[in-house]
Design a protein around this motif. Sequence first.
Motif, PDB file in Angstrom:
ATOM      1  N   MET A   1     -10.632 -13.852 -17.168  1.00  0.00           N
ATOM      2  CA  MET A   1     -10.812 -13.246 -15.874  1.00  0.00           C
ATOM      3  C   MET A   1     -11.139 -14.338 -14.855  1.00  0.00           C
ATOM      4  O   MET A   1     -11.840 -15.281 -15.143  1.00  0.00           O
ATOM      5  CB  MET A   1     -11.937 -12.217 -15.947  1.00  0.00           C
ATOM      6  N   SER A   2     -10.656 -14.190 -13.658  1.00  0.00           N
ATOM      7  CA  SER A   2     -10.824 -15.183 -12.615  1.00  0.00           C
ATOM      8  C   SER A   2     -12.217 -15.127 -11.997  1.00  0.00           C
ATOM      9  O   SER A   2     -12.819 -14.064 -11.872  1.00  0.00           O
ATOM     10  CB  SER A   2      -9.777 -14.948 -11.514  1.00  0.00           C
ATOM     11  N   SER A   3     -12.717 -16.280 -11.589  1.00  0.00           N
ATOM     12  CA  SER A   3     -14.019 -16.327 -10.924  1.00  0.00           C
ATOM     13  C   SER A   3     -13.869 -16.209  -9.407  1.00  0.00           C
ATOM     14  O   SER A   3     -14.849 -16.276  -8.680  1.00  0.00           O
ATOM     15  CB  SER A   3     -14.741 -17.625 -11.287  1.00  0.00           C
ATOM     16  N   CYS A   4     -12.649 -16.000  -8.912  1.00  0.00           N
ATOM     17  CA  CYS A   4     -12.380 -15.888  -7.478  1.00  0.00           C
ATOM     18  C   CYS A   4     -13.027 -14.619  -6.919  1.00  0.00           C
ATOM     19  O   CYS A   4     -12.968 -13.554  -7.527  1.00  0.00           O
ATOM     20  CB  CYS A   4     -10.871 -15.860  -7.226  1.00  0.00           C
ATOM     21  N   GLN A   5     -13.636 -14.724  -5.768  1.00  0.00           N
ATOM     22  CA  GLN A   5     -14.280 -13.578  -5.120  1.00  0.00           C
ATOM     23  C   GLN A   5     -13.339 -12.848  -4.163  1.00  0.00           C
ATOM     24  O   GLN A   5     -13.732 -11.870  -3.541  1.00  0.00           O
ATOM     25  CB  GLN A   5     -15.532 -14.050  -4.363  1.00  0.00           C
ATOM     26  N   HIS A   6     -12.105 -13.311  -4.010  1.00  0.00           N
ATOM     27  CA  HIS A   6     -11.068 -12.687  -3.174  1.00  0.00           C
ATOM     28  C   HIS A   6     -11.521 -12.489  -1.727  1.00  0.00           C
ATOM     29  O   HIS A   6     -11.455 -11.396  -1.171  1.00  0.00           O
ATOM     30  CB  HIS A   6     -10.606 -11.351  -3.768  1.00  0.00           C
ATOM     31  N   HIS A   7     -11.962 -13.567  -1.098  1.00  0.00           N
ATOM     32  CA  HIS A   7     -12.421 -13.497   0.296  1.00  0.00           C
ATOM     33  C   HIS A   7     -11.289 -13.739   1.290  1.00  0.00           C
ATOM     34  O   HIS A   7     -11.439 -13.457   2.466  1.00  0.00           O
ATOM     35  CB  HIS A   7     -13.531 -14.524   0.548  1.00  0.00           C
ATOM     36  N   ASN A   8     -10.147 -14.241   0.840  1.00  0.00           N
ATOM     37  CA  ASN A   8      -9.040 -14.595   1.725  1.00  0.00           C
ATOM     38  C   ASN A   8      -7.837 -13.699   1.402  1.00  0.00           C
ATOM     39  O   ASN A   8      -6.906 -14.099   0.727  1.00  0.00           O
ATOM     40  CB  ASN A   8      -8.700 -16.083   1.531  1.00  0.00           C
ATOM     41  N   LEU A   9      -7.853 -12.438   1.916  1.00  0.00           N
ATOM     42  CA  LEU A   9      -6.826 -11.456   1.582  1.00  0.00           C
ATOM     43  C   LEU A   9      -5.772 -11.329   2.670  1.00  0.00           C
ATOM     44  O   LEU A   9      -6.076 -11.449   3.857  1.00  0.00           O
ATOM     45  CB  LEU A   9      -7.468 -10.085   1.354  1.00  0.00           C
ATOM     46  N   VAL A  10      -4.538 -11.050   2.252  1.00  0.00           N
ATOM     47  CA  VAL A  10      -3.419 -10.831   3.162  1.00  0.00           C
ATOM     48  C   VAL A  10      -2.807  -9.473   2.814  1.00  0.00           C
ATOM     49  O   VAL A  10      -2.527  -9.197   1.643  1.00  0.00           O
ATOM     50  CB  VAL A  10      -2.353 -11.941   3.009  1.00  0.00           C
ATOM     51  N   LEU A  11      -2.597  -8.627   3.821  1.00  0.00           N
ATOM     52  CA  LEU A  11      -1.990  -7.323   3.617  1.00  0.00           C
ATOM     53  C   LEU A  11      -0.513  -7.498   3.286  1.00  0.00           C
ATOM     54  O   LEU A  11       0.213  -8.218   3.979  1.00  0.00           O
ATOM     55  CB  LEU A  11      -2.141  -6.465   4.876  1.00  0.00           C
ATOM     56  N   LEU A  12      -0.051  -6.848   2.220  1.00  0.00           N
ATOM     57  CA  LEU A  12       1.367  -6.865   1.853  1.00  0.00           C
ATOM     58  C   LEU A  12       2.013  -5.628   2.456  1.00  0.00           C
ATOM     59  O   LEU A  12       1.646  -4.503   2.123  1.00  0.00           O
ATOM     60  CB  LEU A  12       1.536  -6.868   0.333  1.00  0.00           C
ATOM     61  N   TYR A  13       2.959  -5.830   3.356  1.00  0.00           N
ATOM     62  CA  TYR A  13       3.603  -4.728   4.055  1.00  0.00           C
ATOM     63  C   TYR A  13       4.645  -4.062   3.184  1.00  0.00           C
ATOM     64  O   TYR A  13       5.277  -4.701   2.346  1.00  0.00           O
ATOM     65  CB  TYR A  13       4.262  -5.238   5.347  1.00  0.00           C
ATOM     66  N   GLU A  14       4.857  -2.782   3.422  1.00  0.00           N
ATOM     67  CA  GLU A  14       5.906  -2.040   2.728  1.00  0.00           C
ATOM     68  C   GLU A  14       7.260  -2.510   3.232  1.00  0.00           C
ATOM     69  O   GLU A  14       7.394  -3.009   4.342  1.00  0.00           O
ATOM     70  CB  GLU A  14       5.745  -0.541   2.994  1.00  0.00           C
ATOM     71  N   ALA A  15       8.274  -2.304   2.428  1.00  0.00           N
ATOM     72  CA  ALA A  15       9.636  -2.675   2.813  1.00  0.00           C
ATOM     73  C   ALA A  15      10.081  -1.857   4.022  1.00  0.00           C
ATOM     74  O   ALA A  15       9.722  -0.699   4.170  1.00  0.00           O
ATOM     75  CB  ALA A  15      10.584  -2.437   1.649  1.00  0.00           C
ATOM     76  N   LYS A  16      10.868  -2.460   4.887  1.00  0.00           N
ATOM     77  CA  LYS A  16      11.372  -1.769   6.065  1.00  0.00           C
ATOM     78  C   LYS A  16      12.509  -0.841   5.667  1.00  0.00           C
ATOM     79  O   LYS A  16      13.203  -1.079   4.686  1.00  0.00           O
ATOM     80  CB  LYS A  16      11.851  -2.784   7.095  1.00  0.00           C
ATOM     81  N   PRO A  17      12.709   0.223   6.457  1.00  0.00           N
ATOM     82  CA  PRO A  17      13.805   1.159   6.147  1.00  0.00           C
ATOM     83  C   PRO A  17      15.154   0.438   6.128  1.00  0.00           C
ATOM     84  O   PRO A  17      15.377  -0.511   6.862  1.00  0.00           O
ATOM     85  CB  PRO A  17      13.754   2.157   7.303  1.00  0.00           C
ATOM     86  N   ARG A  18      16.043   0.928   5.285  1.00  0.00           N
ATOM     87  CA  ARG A  18      17.362   0.326   5.143  1.00  0.00           C
ATOM     88  C   ARG A  18      18.441   1.368   5.411  1.00  0.00           C
ATOM     89  O   ARG A  18      18.215   2.566   5.308  1.00  0.00           O
ATOM     90  CB  ARG A  18      17.531  -0.259   3.745  1.00  0.00           C
ATOM     91  N   LEU A  19      19.623   0.855   5.733  1.00  0.00           N
ATOM     92  CA  LEU A  19      20.797   1.691   5.953  1.00  0.00           C
ATOM     93  C   LEU A  19      21.875   1.299   4.953  1.00  0.00           C
ATOM     94  O   LEU A  19      21.935   0.150   4.517  1.00  0.00           O
ATOM     95  CB  LEU A  19      21.325   1.491   7.376  1.00  0.00           C
ATOM     96  N   ARG A  20      22.741   2.269   4.604  1.00  0.00           N
ATOM     97  CA  ARG A  20      23.829   2.000   3.670  1.00  0.00           C
ATOM     98  C   ARG A  20      25.152   2.316   4.362  1.00  0.00           C
ATOM     99  O   ARG A  20      25.319   3.379   4.962  1.00  0.00           O
ATOM    100  CB  ARG A  20      23.695   2.860   2.425  1.00  0.00           C
ATOM    101  N   CYS A  21      26.086   1.381   4.271  1.00  0.00           N
ATOM    102  CA  CYS A  21      27.422   1.596   4.813  1.00  0.00           C
ATOM    103  C   CYS A  21      28.112   2.676   3.988  1.00  0.00           C
ATOM    104  O   CYS A  21      28.104   2.628   2.761  1.00  0.00           O
ATOM    105  CB  CYS A  21      28.230   0.298   4.765  1.00  0.00           C
ATOM    106  N   ARG A  22      28.718   3.654   4.667  1.00  0.00           N
ATOM    107  CA  ARG A  22      29.395   4.749   3.968  1.00  0.00           C
ATOM    108  C   ARG A  22      30.731   4.316   3.361  1.00  0.00           C
ATOM    109  O   ARG A  22      31.323   5.057   2.585  1.00  0.00           O
ATOM    110  CB  ARG A  22      29.609   5.919   4.916  1.00  0.00           C
ATOM    111  N   HIS A  23      31.190   3.119   3.686  1.00  0.00           N
ATOM    112  CA  HIS A  23      32.488   2.653   3.176  1.00  0.00           C
ATOM    113  C   HIS A  23      32.314   1.680   2.003  1.00  0.00           C
ATOM    114  O   HIS A  23      32.833   1.915   0.931  1.00  0.00           O
ATOM    115  CB  HIS A  23      33.295   1.997   4.297  1.00  0.00           C
ATOM    116  N   CYS A  24      31.586   0.592   2.221  1.00  0.00           N
ATOM    117  CA  CYS A  24      31.449  -0.417   1.167  1.00  0.00           C
ATOM    118  C   CYS A  24      30.112  -0.315   0.424  1.00  0.00           C
ATOM    119  O   CYS A  24      29.890  -1.011  -0.551  1.00  0.00           O
ATOM    120  CB  CYS A  24      31.613  -1.822   1.743  1.00  0.00           C
TER     121      CYS A  24
END
Length: 75
Positions: A1-24
């Motif tokens: 187990m790590s001894s890190c206290q996790h004081h330097n956190l970065v928020l991980l964002y959710e993936a952005k919405p995507r679009l799908r081409c109806r042809h390819c």
Amino acid sequence: MSSCQHHNLVLLYEAKPRLRCRHCHLTIKEEDIGDGYCPECFELTGEKRYDFEPVEQAEAGPVKYRCEDCGAIIE
């Protein structure tokens, strides 16, 4: 187990919405569609196709953070 206290956190964002081409069926972020037409169809056929459909995303899960010091992912 790590001894890190996790004081330097970065928020991980959710993936952005995507679009799908109806042809390819290329799946792409809306912001990457530049001129509004499918870049894959244009490259393959020379046609500018503007027909996209939204891609369903999985339900939003818990908020995640990454510790910049040790790299741990924290939910």
